[in-house]
Design a protein around this motif. Structure first.
Motif, PDB file in Angstrom:
ATOM      1  N   GLY A  43      -3.585  -2.900 -14.745  1.00  0.00           N
ATOM      2  CA  GLY A  43      -2.114  -3.478 -15.061  1.00  0.00           C
ATOM      3  C   GLY A  43      -1.344  -3.489 -13.914  1.00  0.00           C
ATOM      4  N   CYS A  44      -1.615  -2.412 -12.859  1.00  0.00           N
ATOM      5  CA  CYS A  44      -0.652  -2.540 -11.739  1.00  0.00           C
ATOM      6  C   CYS A  44      -0.814  -3.780 -10.864  1.00  0.00           C
ATOM      7  CB  CYS A  44      -0.962  -1.524 -10.919  1.00  0.00           C
ATOM      8  SG  CYS A  44      -0.031  -1.000  -9.323  1.00  0.00           S
ATOM      9  N   ILE A  45      -2.074  -4.298 -10.751  1.00  0.00           N
ATOM     10  CA  ILE A  45      -2.512  -5.542 -10.082  1.00  0.00           C
ATOM     11  C   ILE A  45      -1.920  -6.475 -10.473  1.00  0.00           C
ATOM     12  CG2 ILE A  45      -4.349  -6.884  -9.555  1.00  0.00           C
ATOM     13  CD1 ILE A  45      -5.889  -4.375  -8.979  1.00  0.00           C
ATOM     14  N   ILE A  46      -2.048  -6.804 -12.001  1.00  0.00           N
ATOM     15  CA  ILE A  46      -1.412  -7.870 -12.823  1.00  0.00           C
ATOM     16  C   ILE A  46       0.104  -8.049 -12.572  1.00  0.00           C
ATOM     17  CG2 ILE A  46      -1.169  -9.000 -15.044  1.00  0.00           C
ATOM     18  CD1 ILE A  46      -4.007  -7.743 -15.775  1.00  0.00           C
ATOM     19  N   LEU A  47       0.741  -6.833 -12.664  1.00  0.00           N
ATOM     20  CA  LEU A  47       2.061  -6.754 -12.924  1.00  0.00           C
ATOM     21  C   LEU A  47       2.743  -6.949 -11.680  1.00  0.00           C
ATOM     22  CD1 LEU A  47       4.611  -6.377 -14.713  1.00  0.00           C
ATOM     23  CD2 LEU A  47       4.519  -3.838 -14.168  1.00  0.00           C
ATOM     24  N   ILE A  48       2.152  -6.325 -10.580  1.00  0.00           N
ATOM     25  CA  ILE A  48       2.946  -6.443  -9.260  1.00  0.00           C
ATOM     26  C   ILE A  48       2.383  -7.645  -8.919  1.00  0.00           C
ATOM     27  CG2 ILE A  48       2.804  -5.758  -6.825  1.00  0.00           C
ATOM     28  CD1 ILE A  48       2.150  -2.979  -8.359  1.00  0.00           C
ATOM     29  N   SER A  49       1.075  -8.476  -8.993  1.00  0.00           N
ATOM     30  CA  SER A  49       0.979  -9.687  -8.530  1.00  0.00           C
ATOM     31  C   SER A  49       1.777 -10.846  -9.160  1.00  0.00           C
ATOM     32  CB  SER A  49      -0.540 -10.081  -8.867  1.00  0.00           C
ATOM     33  OG  SER A  49      -1.313  -9.381  -8.283  1.00  0.00           O
ATOM     34  N   ALA A  50       2.214 -10.573 -10.222  1.00  0.00           N
ATOM     35  CA  ALA A  50       2.994 -11.565 -11.120  1.00  0.00           C
ATOM     36  C   ALA A  50       4.579 -11.323 -10.460  1.00  0.00           C
ATOM     37  CB  ALA A  50       3.254 -11.170 -12.538  1.00  0.00           C
ATOM     38  N   LEU A  51       4.755 -10.297 -10.204  1.00  0.00           N
ATOM     39  CA  LEU A  51       6.282  -9.838  -9.523  1.00  0.00           C
ATOM     40  C   LEU A  51       6.656 -10.525  -8.084  1.00  0.00           C
ATOM     41  CD1 LEU A  51       7.085  -6.241 -11.108  1.00  0.00           C
ATOM     42  CD2 LEU A  51       8.020  -8.459 -11.904  1.00  0.00           C
ATOM     43  N   VAL A  52       5.178 -10.222  -7.351  1.00  0.00           N
ATOM     44  CA  VAL A  52       5.553 -10.397  -5.951  1.00  0.00           C
ATOM     45  C   VAL A  52       5.030 -11.865  -5.706  1.00  0.00           C
ATOM     46  CG1 VAL A  52       5.029  -8.058  -5.350  1.00  0.00           C
ATOM     47  CG2 VAL A  52       3.257  -9.836  -5.486  1.00  0.00           C
ATOM     48  N   GLY A  53       4.241 -12.510  -6.751  1.00  0.00           N
ATOM     49  CA  GLY A  53       3.872 -13.859  -6.280  1.00  0.00           C
ATOM     50  C   GLY A  53       4.471 -14.889  -7.152  1.00  0.00           C
ATOM     51  N   PHE A  75       0.792  -1.095   0.091  1.00  0.00           N
ATOM     52  CA  PHE A  75       0.117  -0.050  -0.125  1.00  0.00           C
ATOM     53  C   PHE A  75       1.037   1.212  -0.194  1.00  0.00           C
ATOM     54  CE2 PHE A  75      -1.784   3.267   3.019  1.00  0.00           C
ATOM     55  CZ  PHE A  75      -2.720   3.735   2.190  1.00  0.00           C
ATOM     56  N   ALA A  76       1.841   1.218   0.983  1.00  0.00           N
ATOM     57  CA  ALA A  76       2.833   2.356   0.873  1.00  0.00           C
ATOM     58  C   ALA A  76       3.394   2.667  -0.594  1.00  0.00           C
ATOM     59  CB  ALA A  76       3.769   2.329   2.101  1.00  0.00           C
ATOM     60  N   GLY A  77       4.063   1.502  -0.885  1.00  0.00           N
ATOM     61  CA  GLY A  77       4.634   1.536  -2.310  1.00  0.00           C
ATOM     62  C   GLY A  77       3.993   2.066  -3.514  1.00  0.00           C
ATOM     63  N   ILE A  78       2.769   1.253  -3.471  1.00  0.00           N
ATOM     64  CA  ILE A  78       1.502   1.684  -4.692  1.00  0.00           C
ATOM     65  C   ILE A  78       1.050   3.343  -4.399  1.00  0.00           C
ATOM     66  CG2 ILE A  78      -0.577   1.522  -5.649  1.00  0.00           C
ATOM     67  CD1 ILE A  78       0.092  -1.681  -4.936  1.00  0.00           C
TER      68      ILE A  78
END
Length: 801
Positions: free
Chosen positions: A384-394, A28-31
């Motif tokens: 796009g933020c949700i998809i990209l970050i989810s892929a990166l962090v998950g 949340f802080a980063g986004i």
């Protein structure tokens, strides 16, 4: 099937509330920070793009061989008009304006306002709309004025004020009613009506009223003082203007101007980002990188914490595999959990944007646009933020956790290869480096600002208040203002009062080319001309090195005072030798006699070197704009109230609008203050996210060594000894991070400081403070966690299998 994945993901997050909370807060802080930066950057790159025919509009800028000879964003008054008249196949339209301030009143309401005095093409050339009035004839009649919506409400309480009048005072003290012929609708930020934050004008008057303000010099080829804009004909580019511009300057200006001035047209859509040595563009790049690194830290933090809590999922993974669960199904399950966490964090960031945008606006000094003001296609950004970050962090946690062998997972054995451990240590080191760099940068920026506002200004800014005064630039007007000055100096709380044309805010009144008597005029030096009375030095407490300061202004109108820089520029050996010597201004016949030499002081920002300065007495030049008050220490509010009361008696038609020199300097160093606030904000976010990363890695290390802790405790190891086992692992990472971060921070700040003629020396203190701050917090956090693990009953620790 998908529904089950989401159900299981939600149950696991509810079961691990602390784990979920830490991950959500970090993301949340980063986004949120990234979203604010994206909004700011988008807002800035849109400036001027919404103007009518913006892609073919240019501002004419001036490049002088000696930068002291003129300001870059203004140029020769007749230039744009002559381009249009002589080269209509190149120029479709032009607009010029001159900025002034004056007292504007309506009944009892009297305020000093910014006035934009320019060509009649303002509305039609840029497509500005009027809420009330007619665009075609708003500037047709003399003594007509177009005002902004805000000014209409300020003076009349409503916007429908066409046909009403406001009274405007000119520089001779006369008053004239101006008829309001239009109310300007709210405009997006642009560099036509808002060339700077300080010159955000609210009153627009055509040049057919210029003679009332004694500004009928739109045809003066020797004065560079007008902002000039042109619109090119379709298919024409700026290169085609080079020859016409050179020809006009050669045909109409003196040799001094011809030899030193080059006109450079800059596209309006580029000018805003590149003005002031592209300082805004540099700031946007810096914020972009800061936002990217903060986002990367949040992603790294998620990965570390996910792996550190993997031990709680081992038996679940083992049972799933024994029952026939495939690895890709397990990976998908963990990715879905990432999607849920990232979605919650992103939605929270979007919902909290209105709150944080106000806070961020204080940092950058500008209101951010609302999310609803973005184009519709920006809706894909959160998705796009949700998809990209989810892929990166998950992906990485999903890949690691799904790779455990069934038998090891069922037994609860957490076996992470050395490659994975090294990777997470590297990622933690990245977080340390980022946090250290931004913290050290923030501390060094603070030191430089302290130098700006400290004792190195060359004058004393404490208890100094300035206020603009009505202008009557005649002998009688100056005499009257000096009488008022003397009366105001009798106010008990006032130590001294000075009347001057300039105050130390960077806005110099005029430039002169000056040379020493007996020298060749070709050896002249560009010099700042300053106009003041004899009280200027005592008010600002500028040291006098030799002679007197403008005390012979009435008896010798050619007496001047120079500063140290001018002293050595003109070739004098010392201050005493200069007294009584003569100077000449290029193309002027009368000699100027030096009667005093003052110490150097910073009139402009410390980005610029102190320039040669020449003080003239206000009694001989007749130009003035400000009163400067040196107040006695005490109750400032009471002091200002006393001055205001006296002001109303002496100047009933003028409002007392004052500014402390501290506030004036804050405006002068606005970009630096923004940088400081942004650096501290980034430091805080980076530190929080780095500590979350430490929390995750410490948890992983403790989970792997629970039995070791139990055995050591049984064998008599103390709590401090056990804590040190974990501390040394992280202190090594911190030590390596320090080795990388310190040279990087030094290089970054050395590059930033190179923009300033007067700068601090980069010492060890900021580095020591930054390192000790992060090391102390790290040690406290690790000790807290390890002591908690070490205080567990060793029998329970030894029963981990």
């Amino acid at each position: 099937m998908i529904r089950n994945y989401f159900k299981i993901a939600w149950r696991n997050l509810k079961k691990k509330k602390l784990y979920a909370f830490i991950n959500i807060i970090g993301l949340f802080a980063g986004i949120s920070f990234a979203l604010l930066i994206v909004a700011f950057i988008w807002q800035e790159i849109q400036v001027n793009t919404n103007l009518k025919h913006a892609k073919s509009q240019y501002i004419l800028t001036s490049k002088w061989k000696d930068p002291n000879m003129g300001v870059d964003f203004v140029t020769l008054g007749p230039l744009a008009e002559n381009l249009k008249q002589q080269y209509p196949h190149l120029i479709a339209n032009y607009y010029r304006w001159d900025g002034i301030t004056s007292i504007i009143s309506n009944g009892e309401k009297k305020f000093r306002e910014g006035i934009q005095l320019g060509d009649e093409s303002l509305l039609t050339m840029y497509g500005f709309n009027l809420m009330h009035g007619n665009n075609d004839n708003a500037f047709s009649a003399p003594f007509s004025v177009v005002i902004t919506k805000e000014k209409a409400i300020k003076y009349f309480g409503t916007t429908d004020v066409v046909g009403e009048t406001v009274t405007i005072q000119n520089f001779e003290g006369d008053h004239q009613d101006f008829k309001i012929t239009g109310v300007l609708a709210e405009t997006l930020e642009n560099t036509i009506t808002q060339i700077t934050k300080q010159a955000d004008n609210g009153f627009f008057i055509a040049k057919n009223s210029a003679t009332y303000f004694n500004r009928a010099n739109f045809q003066d080829w020797e004065r560079s003082m007008f902002l000039s804009f042109i619109e090119l004909q379709p298919g024409i580019n700026a290169r085609q203007l080079e020859a016409p511009l050179s020809r006009l300057i050669k045909n109409h200006t003196s040799e001094v101007v011809q030899d030193n001035l080059q006109i450079i047209p800059i596209k309006l859509t580029d000018y805003y980002l590149n003005r002031n040595n592209a300082s805004l563009k540099q700031m946007l790049f810096t914020l972009s990188f800061v936002g990217l690194f903060i986002m990367l830290m949040a992603i790294i933090n998620f990965i570390n914490i996910a792996i550190s809590h993997s031990s709680s999922r081992l038996k679940e993974i083992g049972i799933r595999k024994v029952l026939g669960g495939k690895r890709k199904q397990l990976m998908f399950q963990f990715l879905i959990e990432s999607v849920v966490l990232v979605s919650i964090s992103t939605l929270l960031a979007c919902f909290s944007y209105p709150i944080f945008s106000g806070w961020f606006a204080e940092i950058i000094g500008k209101k951010l646009i609302g999310l609803s003001e973005f184009p519709a296609y920006f809706l894909i950004v959160p998705l796009g933020c949700i998809i990209l970050i989810s892929a990166l962090v998950g992906f990485y946690p999903a890949f690691v956790l799904s790779s455990f062998k069934s038998i090891d997972a069922i037994k609860g054995k957490l076996k992470i290869g050395s490659e994975g451990v090294y990777l997470r240590k590297f990622l933690l080191g990245f977080q340390y480096v980022t946090a250290l760099v931004v913290l050290i940068v923030a501390l060094l920026v603070t030191q430089q600002l302290d130098r700006f506002l400290g004792k190195t200004l060359g004058y004393d800014k404490e208890f100094v208040v300035t206020a603009a005064v009505p202008r009557d630039w005649t002998s009688e007007g100056v005499h009257k203002m000096m009488t008022i000055r003397n009366e105001l100096s009798k106010v008990p709380s006032v130590e001294s009062v000075s009347l001057s044309y300039e105050i130390p805010n960077g806005n110099n009144g005029f430039q002169l080319n000056v040379y020493k008597a007996g020298e060749n005029p070709d050896q002249s030096y560009a010099t700042q001309g300053l106009v003041s009375d004899e009280n200027y030095l005592s008010t600002y407490q500028i040291p006098l090195l030799a002679g007197t300061f403008l005390e012979s202004g009435d008896t010798n109108p050619d007496a001047v005072v120079i500063n140290e820089t001018a002293l050595y520029a003109y070739g004098f050996e010392n201050a005493n030798d200069a007294i009584g010597q003569q100077l000449y201004v290029v193309n002027e016949s009368n000699a100027l006699t030096i009667e005093g030499v003052v110490s150097d002081f910073h009139f402009e920002s410390m980005q610029q070197s102190i320039k040669p300065q020449l003080f003239f007495n206000v009694n001989s030049t007749l130009y003035y704009r400000y009163f400067s008050f040196k107040l006695k220490p005490g109750n400032l509010n009471e002091s200002l109230a006393q001055i205001q009361q006296k002001w109303k008696v002496l100047m009933p038609n003028s409002s007392f609008e004052y500014h402390f020199m501290d506030d004036t300097l804050a405006t002068l160093y606005e970009t630096e203050f923004q940088f400081k606030k942004a650096a501290y904000t980034a430091s805080l976010l980076a530190l929080i996210i780095a500590l979350l990363g430490i929390f995750g890695l410490v948890s992983l290390s403790i989970n792997k060594r629970v039995k070791e802790v139990g055995i050591r405790k049984v064998l008599g190891a103390s709590l401090s000894r056990i804590s040190f086992l974990f501390l040394k692992e992280f202190l090594v990472i911190l030590g390596l991070s320090v080795i990388i971060a310190c040279p990087l921070a030094y290089a970054l700040m050395n590059n930033w400081l190179s923009n300033y003629a007067y700068r601090i020396s980069i010492g060890l203190l900021p580095f020591v403070i930054g390192i000790l701050s992060i090391a102390s917090i790290t040690v406290l956090l690790i000790i807290f966690q390890t002591l908690k693990a070490a205080s567990t009953n060793p029998i329970k620790s030894l029963r981990t299998e």
